[in-house]
Design a protein around this motif. Structure first.
Motif, PDB file in Angstrom:
ATOM      1  N   LEU A  74     -56.806 -14.164  21.035  1.00 39.79           N
ATOM      2  CA  LEU A  74     -56.331 -15.430  21.602  1.00 39.79           C
ATOM      3  C   LEU A  74     -56.979 -16.452  21.606  1.00 39.79           C
ATOM      4  CD1 LEU A  74     -53.832 -14.157  24.352  1.00 39.79           C
ATOM      5  CD2 LEU A  74     -53.276 -14.376  21.777  1.00 39.79           C
ATOM      6  N   THR A  75     -58.432 -16.362  21.620  1.00 37.28           N
ATOM      7  CA  THR A  75     -59.501 -17.213  21.849  1.00 37.28           C
ATOM      8  C   THR A  75     -59.426 -18.142  20.577  1.00 37.28           C
ATOM      9  OG1 THR A  75     -61.151 -16.057  20.586  1.00 37.28           O
ATOM     10  CG2 THR A  75     -60.926 -16.095  23.186  1.00 37.28           C
ATOM     11  N   THR A  76     -58.688 -17.792  19.425  1.00 36.19           N
ATOM     12  CA  THR A  76     -58.841 -18.714  18.413  1.00 36.19           C
ATOM     13  C   THR A  76     -57.118 -18.766  17.946  1.00 36.19           C
ATOM     14  OG1 THR A  76     -59.105 -16.705  16.597  1.00 36.19           O
ATOM     15  CG2 THR A  76     -61.074 -17.886  17.301  1.00 36.19           C
ATOM     16  N   SER A  77     -56.335 -18.392  18.685  1.00 34.83           N
ATOM     17  CA  SER A  77     -54.912 -18.569  18.359  1.00 34.83           C
ATOM     18  C   SER A  77     -54.387 -19.907  18.707  1.00 34.83           C
ATOM     19  CB  SER A  77     -54.090 -17.313  18.867  1.00 34.83           C
ATOM     20  OG  SER A  77     -52.896 -17.611  18.531  1.00 34.83           O
ATOM     21  N   GLU A  78     -53.583 -20.495  17.807  1.00 34.81           N
ATOM     22  CA  GLU A  78     -52.970 -21.932  18.075  1.00 34.81           C
ATOM     23  C   GLU A  78     -51.758 -21.720  18.534  1.00 34.81           C
ATOM     24  OE1 GLU A  78     -53.118 -24.132  14.431  1.00 34.81           O
ATOM     25  OE2 GLU A  78     -55.443 -24.422  14.568  1.00 34.81           O
ATOM     26  N   GLU A  79     -51.077 -20.331  18.203  1.00 32.80           N
ATOM     27  CA  GLU A  79     -49.675 -20.134  18.648  1.00 32.80           C
ATOM     28  C   GLU A  79     -49.588 -18.931  19.432  1.00 32.80           C
ATOM     29  OE1 GLU A  79     -47.227 -20.262  15.314  1.00 32.80           O
ATOM     30  OE2 GLU A  79     -47.199 -22.575  15.188  1.00 32.80           O
ATOM     31  N   PRO A  80     -50.188 -18.705  20.674  1.00 34.68           N
ATOM     32  CA  PRO A  80     -50.468 -17.279  21.389  1.00 34.68           C
ATOM     33  C   PRO A  80     -49.175 -16.807  21.588  1.00 34.68           C
ATOM     34  CG  PRO A  80     -51.074 -19.078  22.714  1.00 34.68           C
ATOM     35  CD  PRO A  80     -50.796 -19.670  21.298  1.00 34.68           C
ATOM     36  N   ASP A  81     -48.106 -17.506  22.056  1.00 37.00           N
ATOM     37  CA  ASP A  81     -46.903 -16.900  22.432  1.00 37.00           C
ATOM     38  C   ASP A  81     -46.263 -16.261  21.384  1.00 37.00           C
ATOM     39  OD1 ASP A  81     -47.387 -18.071  25.019  1.00 37.00           O
ATOM     40  OD2 ASP A  81     -45.953 -19.415  24.984  1.00 37.00           O
ATOM     41  N   ALA A  82     -46.122 -17.082  20.161  1.00 33.47           N
ATOM     42  CA  ALA A  82     -45.588 -16.351  19.072  1.00 33.47           C
ATOM     43  C   ALA A  82     -46.204 -14.902  18.630  1.00 33.47           C
ATOM     44  CB  ALA A  82     -45.303 -17.468  17.840  1.00 33.47           C
ATOM     45  N   LEU A  83     -47.472 -15.002  18.752  1.00 34.91           N
ATOM     46  CA  LEU A  83     -48.434 -13.958  18.316  1.00 34.91           C
ATOM     47  C   LEU A  83     -48.119 -12.673  19.250  1.00 34.91           C
ATOM     48  CD1 LEU A  83     -50.735 -12.582  16.943  1.00 34.91           C
ATOM     49  CD2 LEU A  83     -52.423 -13.596  18.347  1.00 34.91           C
ATOM     50  N   LEU A  84     -47.990 -13.017  20.302  1.00 36.88           N
ATOM     51  CA  LEU A  84     -47.821 -12.098  21.321  1.00 36.88           C
ATOM     52  C   LEU A  84     -46.650 -11.421  21.313  1.00 36.88           C
ATOM     53  CD1 LEU A  84     -49.591 -13.347  24.743  1.00 36.88           C
ATOM     54  CD2 LEU A  84     -50.396 -11.499  23.087  1.00 36.88           C
ATOM     55  N   ALA A  85     -45.408 -12.210  20.969  1.00 41.38           N
ATOM     56  CA  ALA A  85     -44.061 -11.668  20.855  1.00 41.38           C
ATOM     57  C   ALA A  85     -43.887 -10.773  19.820  1.00 41.38           C
ATOM     58  CB  ALA A  85     -43.117 -12.965  20.797  1.00 41.38           C
ATOM     59  N   GLY A  86     -44.638 -11.068  18.591  1.00 40.46           N
ATOM     60  CA  GLY A  86     -44.535 -10.279  17.359  1.00 40.46           C
ATOM     61  C   GLY A  86     -45.271  -8.925  17.712  1.00 40.46           C
ATOM     62  N   LEU A  87     -46.316  -8.904  18.741  1.00 41.35           N
ATOM     63  CA  LEU A  87     -47.321  -7.834  18.954  1.00 41.35           C
ATOM     64  C   LEU A  87     -46.358  -6.756  19.926  1.00 41.35           C
ATOM     65  CD1 LEU A  87     -50.656  -9.266  19.732  1.00 41.35           C
ATOM     66  CD2 LEU A  87     -49.787  -8.068  17.176  1.00 41.35           C
ATOM     67  N   ALA A  88     -45.559  -7.627  20.801  1.00 40.45           N
ATOM     68  CA  ALA A  88     -44.924  -6.754  21.675  1.00 40.45           C
ATOM     69  C   ALA A  88     -43.605  -5.940  21.002  1.00 40.45           C
ATOM     70  CB  ALA A  88     -44.169  -7.618  22.739  1.00 40.45           C
ATOM     71  N   ARG A  89     -43.276  -6.562  19.904  1.00 44.31           N
ATOM     72  CA  ARG A  89     -42.199  -5.762  19.217  1.00 44.31           C
ATOM     73  C   ARG A  89     -42.817  -4.491  18.467  1.00 44.31           C
ATOM     74  NH1 ARG A  89     -40.339 -11.203  18.046  1.00 44.31           N
ATOM     75  NH2 ARG A  89     -41.784 -11.406  16.182  1.00 44.31           N
ATOM     76  N   MET A  90     -43.900  -4.454  18.316  1.00 46.38           N
ATOM     77  CA  MET A  90     -44.641  -3.131  17.782  1.00 46.38           C
ATOM     78  C   MET A  90     -44.473  -2.245  18.573  1.00 46.38           C
ATOM     79  SD  MET A  90     -45.328  -4.399  14.669  1.00 46.38           S
ATOM     80  CE  MET A  90     -43.680  -5.336  14.739  1.00 46.38           C
TER      81      MET A  90
END
Length: 235
Positions: free
Chosen positions: A98-114
Motif C-alpha cells: 500500500l505504500t506505493t498504491s495510488e488506489e488502495p481501496d480498489a486494490l484491497l477490494a480485489g484482494l478480499a475477493r480472493m
C-alpha cells in the motif's frame, strides 16, 4: 520480527493446518519461503522481473517438496482477478504494497475477493499516526511540526510514500466484507533508537519479547512505525 507476523497470522487457525497463501508483492520472497518451509502452499504475485528471478534462484536451492508447493506468478497487484478465481486462498498477504498504491481501496477490494470463507487478509502498512515520532525523537522539531501539520512519509531515498491510519483501514476492511479481526504494532521501539545493528543473541531475544508485548498493548502499539492489520472473511 517478520516471524512475529507469521505467528499473528497463524494464531487464527488450528495448529498444523496447511494454508493456501497468496503473497501479493512478495519482494525478495523471505516471508513466502519461510511459510513454504512451514508446510503451506504459496502463490506469489510479483510485478518486478528482477525480484522474480531472485526468488527463482533461491527456490532452486530448496528441497523438491518446497519447490512443488511454491508458485510464482508475474503480474500487477491490481490484477488478481485475471490470475486467480475468487475464494481461492485462506490467507492473502499484502505487506508493504500500500505504500506505493495510488488506489488502495480498489486494490484491497480485489484482494478480499480472493479470500475463501473464513479467510484472512493481512496488511502491513506505515502508521500515519506515528510519523512525527522519528523526527521528534531525533530533535528535528521542524520536521516533527511539518509532519504533524501535513502528515507524509518518505522512503530511504526521500521519495514520498503512503502511510495509513487505523480508523480509515478499519472502515475499508468493513466495506469489503473482511472486517478487522485483530491489529498489532510493529517496530514500537526499534525505529526510534540508535542504529547500531542487531544486538547479541540474548539481548535480541529480550528485544523481540519487548516488541511483541508492546505491539499487542495499548497505548504502545498505537505509536509503532508500522501496523499489522488482519481482516477476516466470515466463515
Amino acid at each position: 520480527m517478520a516471524r512475529r507476523l507469521d505467528e499473528q497470522i497463524a494464531a487464527r487457525y488450528p495448529v498444523g493446518q496447511r494454508l493456501r497463501i497468496l503473497d501479493v508483492g512478495m519482494g525478495r520472497g523471505a516471508q513466502a519461503l519461510r511459510l513454504a518451509r512451514a508446510g503451506h502452499e504459496i502463490t506469489a504475485l510479483e510485478s518486478d522481473p528482477a525480484l522474480l528471478r531472485r526468488v527463482q534462484e533461491a527456490l532452486a536451492t530448496e528441497p523438491a517438496g518446497i519447490r512443488e508447493r511454491f508458485r510464482l506468478v508475474q503480474g500487477e497487484f491490481r490484477e488478481t482477478g485475471v490470475h486467480f478465481l475468487p475464494g481461492s486462498f485462506d490467507v492473502v498477504l499484502c505487506h508493504g504494497v500500500l505504500t506505493t498504491s495510488e488506489e488502495p481501496d480498489a486494490l484491497l477490494a480485489g484482494l478480499a475477493r480472493m479470500l475463501a470463507p473464513g479467510g484472512l487478509l493481512s496488511l502491513l502498512v506505515r502508521n500515519a499516526g506515528a510519523l512525527a515520532m522519528g523526527p521528534g525523537l531525533a530533535g528535528d522539531w521542524t520536521g516533527a511540526l511539518t509532519t504533524l501539520d501535513a502528515p507524509a512519509a518518505t522512503d530511504r531515498e526521500g521519495r514520498p510514500v503512503r502511510a495509513d491510519r487505523l480508523d480509515a483501514l478499519t472502515s475499508t476492511l468493513a466495506g469489503i466484507a473482511a472486517p478487522l479481526h485483530a491489529w498489532y504494532g510493529v517496530q514500537v521501539f526499534t525505529p526510534w533508537g540508535p542504529d547500531s545493528g542487531l544486538p547479541a543473541a540474548e539481548e535480541l531475544e529480550r528485544l523481540l519479547a519487548a516488541e511483541d508485548r508492546a505491539g499487542r498493548t495499548d497505548p504502545y502499539r498505537g505509536i509503532a512505525a508500522m501496523l499489522h492489520l488482519c481482516g477476516a472473511r466470515a466463515a
